[in-house]
Design a protein around this motif. Structure first.
Motif: not given
Length: 76
Positions: A18-24, A61-62
């Motif tokens: 979730v954190l990584l997706i929000l950084l995109h 994600a994997i």
């Protein structure tokens, strides 16, 4: 005992995802603009930071997918 370990890993990986997706970056802004490296939407190519963020997000994600499948098999 192993199931609890997988559950803990799954929760940590899901929060990290979730954190990584929000950084995109979205339409305008994102990680590159946050640190002052953005020149604008299509004018700037993909920076090294953004490419590494993409790779880390895919790897996370994997791992999330594997822990989901393992938990589905072990719990049922």
């Amino acid at each position: 005992m192993v199931t609890w370990f997988i559950i803990v890993v799954h929760v940590i990986v899901s929060l990290l995802l979730v954190l990584l997706i929000l950084l995109h970056s979205g339409r305008g802004g994102g990680l590159s603009d946050m640190f002052g490296g953005g020149m604008g939407g299509s004018a700037a190519g993909s920076t090294v930071v953004e490419r590494n963020l993409d790779r880390i997000t895919v790897a996370t994600a994997i791992v999330f997918s594997f822990t989901t499948v393992i938990l589905a098999i072990r719990i049922t």
